[in-house]
Enzyme design. Structure first.
Site, PDB file in Angstrom:
ATOM      1  N   LYS A 145     -13.708  -0.517   5.368  1.00  0.00           N
ATOM      2  CA  LYS A 145     -14.471  -1.240   4.247  1.00  0.00           C
ATOM      3  C   LYS A 145     -15.588  -2.315   4.834  1.00  0.00           C
ATOM      4  CE  LYS A 145     -10.566   0.389   2.644  1.00  0.00           C
ATOM      5  NZ  LYS A 145      -9.978   1.142   2.376  1.00  0.00           N
ATOM      6  N   TRP A 188       0.725  -1.288   0.009  1.00  0.00           N
ATOM      7  CA  TRP A 188      -0.094   0.044   0.062  1.00  0.00           C
ATOM      8  C   TRP A 188       1.036   1.216   0.124  1.00  0.00           C
ATOM      9  CZ3 TRP A 188      -2.172   2.555   4.935  1.00  0.00           C
ATOM     10  CH2 TRP A 188      -3.055   3.389   4.513  1.00  0.00           C
ATOM     11  N   ASP A 247      -1.483  -5.757   8.697  1.00  0.00           N
ATOM     12  CA  ASP A 247      -2.418  -4.755   8.312  1.00  0.00           C
ATOM     13  C   ASP A 247      -3.669  -5.538   7.894  1.00  0.00           C
ATOM     14  OD1 ASP A 247      -3.835  -2.506   7.219  1.00  0.00           O
ATOM     15  OD2 ASP A 247      -2.287  -2.012   6.114  1.00  0.00           O
TER      16      ASP A 247
HETATM   17  C1  LMR Z   1      -6.578   2.429  -0.894  1.00  0.00           C
HETATM   18  O1  LMR Z   1      -5.401   1.823  -0.752  1.00  0.00           O
HETATM   19  O2  LMR Z   1      -7.008   2.848  -1.579  1.00  0.00           O
HETATM   20  C2  LMR Z   1      -7.438   2.611   0.587  1.00  0.00           C
HETATM   21  O3  LMR Z   1      -6.702   2.058   1.557  1.00  0.00           O
HETATM   22  C3  LMR Z   1      -7.547   4.081   0.863  1.00  0.00           C
HETATM   23  C4  LMR Z   1      -6.307   5.090   1.271  1.00  0.00           C
HETATM   24  O4  LMR Z   1      -6.313   5.599   2.251  1.00  0.00           O
HETATM   25  O5  LMR Z   1      -5.171   4.704   0.444  1.00  0.00           O
END
Ligand code: LMR
Length: 399
Positions: free
Chosen positions: A248, A132, A213
């Site tokens: 979510k 992420w 996570d």
């Molecule tokens: C995403 O990866 O799109 C979500 O987890 C929202 C974010 O805060 O990035």
């Protein structure tokens, strides 16, 4: 000269800036597959009925808006521990398990990052490649050094398990390894239960600390099965940090509610851990916002609301699985040069399309289709109404 002349402009956030741009895009046919937000087939991000009922109840029964404790509501802590670990394991973990209510999963990650930087011996925080986009920012902001381990194989669009295992077998004791509980963000490629077992054995023998996570519980195959990773580590008696999000699975995106769970070696150590976590909470946001946590507590503590939520979560999960099928079929029928059938094997909202940054930019500029520059798409943003246009746009940038 103004006081702020020396401030240089910061780069835009790779995910959230796209939704800002999307909102001001005047093209009516625009499609947003960037940020990880669920939409139903009409393109709306619904308030779940179970949540709406919980909110009505909270409105009718709440009597104060005084501060919560720094760690949030104790009932929230207990219920979210049970959701994460299952009731039996949560009660076995007893005083070794400490929890705080946080502003979203991001808040839980940031508090854990501060805690690690200030209190643990970790030299590095290890993250999957890719991970992420915000993981690096959160842990670096707290002063942690970051390394990455191989995870996704873009040739097979699958997990590179041998390379992953080799890498985590060489991570030194006390370092932190960030793992995605399920629905890996950004690839949708997850570990199976047997693989989690092997990873837990490696953690035990090497002495590194897993940080899970856990933002998509219920979006892969179900609330219980999706928790396999966290439960396997905890059952093995290993130290563990879990950052849980309810954005979510309860659709509480804007209410910012998450939980940080830490499983320590014993009750004494757990008490020290929570005392340090409180320091980070106090200097960052003092105590968590109450509303989202009250909704989670109300839904989880009421049998009827909880059952209703389970049903609504199933609907969201089935919709995402159905979109994956339809999307792959539509791409194949349109005769795109690439085989996209791998999208069906992946889990949750996200997949890596393999599209380049140039193709992502072309999608945005020429076709009003917003995807992350890394090629990540949020499949949960695809609807019956936008599918054909999306496929045509992908075909146009692929040839
Ligand atoms: C995403 O990866 O799109 C979500 O987890 C929202 C974010 O805060 O990035």
């Amino acid at each position: 000269m103004s006081s702020f002349d020396n401030v240089s402009p910061a780069p835009a956030d790779p995910i959230l800036s796209l939704t800002e741009a999307f909102k001001t895009d005047p093209r009516p046919e625009k499609i947003n597959l960037s940020v990880g937000v669920f939409v139903d087939d009409t393109g709306r991000t619904p308030i779940l009925e179970s949540v709406r009922k919980a909110e009505q109840r909270i409105l009718e029964t709440s009597t104060s808006k005084s501060y919560l404790p720094m760690t949030g509501s104790p009932q929230f802590a207990q219920l979210t521990q049970q959701l994460c670990f299952g009731s039996e394991l949560a009660s076995q973990l007893s005083d070794r398990l400490v929890t705080l209510q946080s502003p979203g999963g991001t808040g839980a990650l940031r508090v854990s990052a501060d805690f690690i930087a200030k209190n643990l011996e970790a030299k590095n925080i290890w993250m999957s490649s890719p991970t992420w986009a915000n993981h690096h920012g959160i842990f670096a902001a707290a002063g942690n050094a970051i390394e990455s381990y191989p995870y996704f194989d873009s040739a097979t669009n699958d997990l590179n398990y041998p390379a992953f295992i080799e890498a985590i077998s060489n991570i030194p004791a006390d370092d932190i390894v960030v793992l995605h509980g399920c629905c890996h963000n950004p690839t949708g490629v997850d570990l199976n239960e047997e693989q989690w077992q092997e990873v837990a054995q490696i953690a035990a023998s090497k002495g590194w600390i897993p940080l899970i996570d856990f933002a998509y519980q219920g979006f892969r195959s179900g609330l219980e099965s999706d928790a396999a990773g966290a439960r396997i580590f905890a059952q093995a008696g290993l130290p563990l940090i879990v950052a849980q999000s309810f954005s979510k699975n309860l659709g509480l995106y804007q209410d910012r509610v998450g939980a940080l769970h830490v499983v320590a070696d014993d009750a004494d150590s757990a008490a020290k851990v929570i005392s340090q976590l409180k320091i980070s909470v106090r200097v960052n946001y003092s105590n968590p916002p109450a509303h989202g946590g009250a909704v989670v507590t109300t839904v989880l503590s009421d049998d009827a609301l909880r059952q209703q939520w389970h049903g609504e979560l199933d609907v969201m999960r089935r919709r995402i699985a159905g979109i994956r099928e339809n999307f792959v079929d539509a791409l194949a029928s349109a005769g795109l040069p690439k085989d996209y059938s791998f999208l069906k094997r992946q889990n949750g909202m996200f997949s890596f399309t393999g599209l380049s940054k140039e193709q992502a930019l072309a999608l945005r500029e020429q076709h009003a289709v917003y995807i992350v520059n890394s090629g990540r798409i949020n499949v949960a943003g695809i609807t019956t109404a936008n599918l054909d246009r999306l496929v045509a746009a992908l075909k146009a940038v692929s040839s």
